[in-house]
Design a protein around this motif. Structure first.
Motif, PDB file in Angstrom:
ATOM      1  N   LEU A  49       0.836  -1.187   0.000  1.00  0.00           N
ATOM      2  CA  LEU A  49       0.000   0.000   0.000  1.00  0.00           C
ATOM      3  C   LEU A  49       0.880   1.249   0.000  1.00  0.00           C
ATOM      4  O   LEU A  49       1.898   1.302   0.686  1.00  0.00           O
ATOM      5  N   LYS A  50       0.466   2.230  -0.763  1.00  0.00           N
ATOM      6  CA  LYS A  50       1.256   3.446  -0.907  1.00  0.00           C
ATOM      7  C   LYS A  50       0.512   4.634  -0.309  1.00  0.00           C
ATOM      8  O   LYS A  50      -0.568   4.984  -0.770  1.00  0.00           O
ATOM      9  N   GLY A  51       1.096   5.241   0.704  1.00  0.00           N
ATOM     10  CA  GLY A  51       0.482   6.398   1.313  1.00  0.00           C
ATOM     11  C   GLY A  51       0.703   7.649   0.478  1.00  0.00           C
ATOM     12  O   GLY A  51       1.799   7.887  -0.018  1.00  0.00           O
ATOM     13  N   VAL A  52      -0.345   8.428   0.320  1.00  0.00           N
ATOM     14  CA  VAL A  52      -0.271   9.700  -0.395  1.00  0.00           C
ATOM     15  C   VAL A  52      -0.754  10.791   0.548  1.00  0.00           C
ATOM     16  O   VAL A  52      -1.877  10.728   1.052  1.00  0.00           O
ATOM     17  N   LEU A  53       0.083  11.800   0.794  1.00  0.00           N
ATOM     18  CA  LEU A  53      -0.276  12.868   1.715  1.00  0.00           C
ATOM     19  C   LEU A  53      -1.135  13.916   1.032  1.00  0.00           C
ATOM     20  O   LEU A  53      -0.831  14.351  -0.082  1.00  0.00           O
ATOM     21  N   CYS A  54      -2.191  14.303   1.712  1.00  0.00           N
ATOM     22  CA  CYS A  54      -3.109  15.322   1.198  1.00  0.00           C
ATOM     23  C   CYS A  54      -3.275  16.403   2.265  1.00  0.00           C
ATOM     24  O   CYS A  54      -4.138  16.290   3.133  1.00  0.00           O
ATOM     25  N   PRO A  55      -2.446  17.448   2.232  1.00  0.00           N
ATOM     26  CA  PRO A  55      -2.580  18.521   3.224  1.00  0.00           C
ATOM     27  C   PRO A  55      -3.830  19.353   2.964  1.00  0.00           C
ATOM     28  O   PRO A  55      -4.038  19.835   1.849  1.00  0.00           O
ATOM     29  N   ALA A  56      -4.667  19.498   3.971  1.00  0.00           N
ATOM     30  CA  ALA A  56      -5.906  20.260   3.813  1.00  0.00           C
ATOM     31  C   ALA A  56      -6.381  20.733   5.174  1.00  0.00           C
ATOM     32  O   ALA A  56      -6.250  20.021   6.174  1.00  0.00           O
ATOM     33  N   LEU A  57      -6.951  21.936   5.217  1.00  0.00           N
ATOM     34  CA  LEU A  57      -7.508  22.428   6.468  1.00  0.00           C
ATOM     35  C   LEU A  57      -8.699  21.561   6.878  1.00  0.00           C
ATOM     36  O   LEU A  57      -9.520  21.186   6.026  1.00  0.00           O
ATOM     37  N   PRO A  58      -8.812  21.229   8.155  1.00  0.00           N
ATOM     38  CA  PRO A  58      -9.898  20.350   8.617  1.00  0.00           C
ATOM     39  C   PRO A  58     -11.278  20.887   8.259  1.00  0.00           C
ATOM     40  O   PRO A  58     -11.590  22.045   8.540  1.00  0.00           O
ATOM     41  N   GLY A  59     -12.068  20.040   7.612  1.00  0.00           N
ATOM     42  CA  GLY A  59     -13.447  20.398   7.312  1.00  0.00           C
ATOM     43  C   GLY A  59     -13.633  21.332   6.144  1.00  0.00           C
ATOM     44  O   GLY A  59     -14.758  21.713   5.829  1.00  0.00           O
ATOM     45  N   GLY A  60     -12.551  21.706   5.459  1.00  0.00           N
ATOM     46  CA  GLY A  60     -12.663  22.638   4.345  1.00  0.00           C
ATOM     47  C   GLY A  60     -13.028  21.965   3.041  1.00  0.00           C
ATOM     48  O   GLY A  60     -13.040  20.737   2.920  1.00  0.00           O
ATOM     49  N   ILE A  61     -13.298  22.788   2.022  1.00  0.00           N
ATOM     50  CA  ILE A  61     -13.700  22.253   0.729  1.00  0.00           C
ATOM     51  C   ILE A  61     -12.569  21.481   0.061  1.00  0.00           C
ATOM     52  O   ILE A  61     -12.804  20.532  -0.676  1.00  0.00           O
TER      53      ILE A  61
END
Length: 330
Positions: free
Chosen positions: A83-95
């Motif tokens: 399995l390959k982890g992909v990071l997705c930085p995003a503000l919590p609960g945002g669009i």
């Protein structure tokens, strides 16, 4: 006999293309059809291959050492299972978070890990979780759960975190102890405040409300909270994160105070880099290595179609005493 797409299609009464879409968790398949294929997979003992599949890790603030370390450890624990982890930085609960999840779901993501993302926000838009649930894409949370969904959650025990911090300061002789916590509605911050109140109450303290300030999980938030708490006459401050603790120290120094001679400061998270702060930061360390391993264990099991206990699994934190705490002035 090896079970393949042909056998699954025959058992479910659908085309091989439809079976392929279900196996790869792609959209465009009716719910009843998807259920028929999933049922055929269970009946025939078919297990999805985990090799080469993507696990999205949704997390805020990669500049924060705790989140970057946790993400890295989760990726490392998933890798041996294909399995390959992909990071997705995003503000919590945002669009942006919802768009990440929707796009990845369309491309057949194997699972999603919410690492202190919208799963920590009270009243967060449930659409993000509903998209995953509707497509049978497993997801887990770290330090926060999912209202309406029985997904596994792996959390540091915030009540114990508060108890450890208060106990350490109380033993040093502090009685005017404040807390610079995160925003209202953030689950870990709310729980830590409750734990802080309970820890002080057990020691006979009253009127604890004035010792509580809620701010953002930033250096600036910690500085602002420190200025408010210092006006109340505190001799020690428990910060909700190591970054906030650095802000508390900066705020104290701008008031002409010395840490720990005039003010003791306790952080939270336990980033290794805080050993090299000035002074080295006393902190409550989250067991990030154990958290990451259990998250990976749960994800691998879910992706492979095995049952995983739902509910919240709590991990005990650890008190790390360094140079930012001392007995109060006489």
């Amino acid at each position: 006999m090896k079970i393949g797409i042909t056998e699954l299609a025959a058992r479910a009464g659908v085309s091989e293309a439809t079976v392929s879409r279900v196996i790869n968790r792609r959209s465009g398949v009716a719910a009843k059809t998807r259920e028929a294929v999933e049922r055929a997979m269970n009946e025939l003992g078919y297990e999805r291959s985990t090799r080469g599949q993507i696990v999205a890790v949704i997390t805020p603030w990669l500049s924060n050492p705790f989140f970057s370390e946790a993400s890295e450890l989760i990726e490392a624990a998933l890798a041996p299972h294909g399995l390959k982890g992909v990071l997705c930085p995003a503000l919590p609960g945002g669009i942006q978070e919802r768009e990440f999840v929707t796009s990845l779901a369309d491309h057949g993501v194997a699972a999603v890990v919410f690492l202190s993302a919208s799963n920590t926000v009270e009243g967060a838009d449930p659409e993000t979780f509903n998209v995953l649930a509707a497509r049978r894409i497993p997801f887990v949370g770290v330090n926060g759960g999912f209202e309406g969904h029985d997904a596994p959650v792996y959390s540091t025990d915030d009540f114990q975190s508060a108890e450890l911090a208060v106990d350490h300061l109380w033993a040093l002789g502090h009685r005017a102890i404040g807390i610079a916590s995160g925003p209202v509605g953030n689950q870990p911050a709310d729980r830590r405040v409750k734990g802080f109140r309970a820890a002080l109450a057990r020691r006979g303290a009253t009127d604890t409300e004035r010792w509580i300030v809620r701010q953002h999980y930033t250096i600036e938030g910690g500085q602002s909270a420190a200025l408010s708490l210092l006006k109340q006459g505190v001799t020690a401050i428990v910060a909700a994160s190591d970054f906030m603790a650095l802000g508390v120290i900066r705020g104290a120094r701008r008031e002409g105070l010395s840490v720990p001679a005039d003010l003791s400061v306790v952080g939270h998270d336990g980033s290794m880099i805080m050993e090299f702060a000035d002074p080295p930061l006393t902190t409550v360390r989250q067991p990030v290595d154990r958290l990451a391993k259990e998250v990976a264990r749960g994800v691998v099991a879910l992706v492979s179609g095995r049952e995983v206990p739902t509910g919240e699994l709590l991990f005990n934190p650890e008190m790390v005493v360094r140079g930012s705490t001392a007995a109060p002035r006489a």
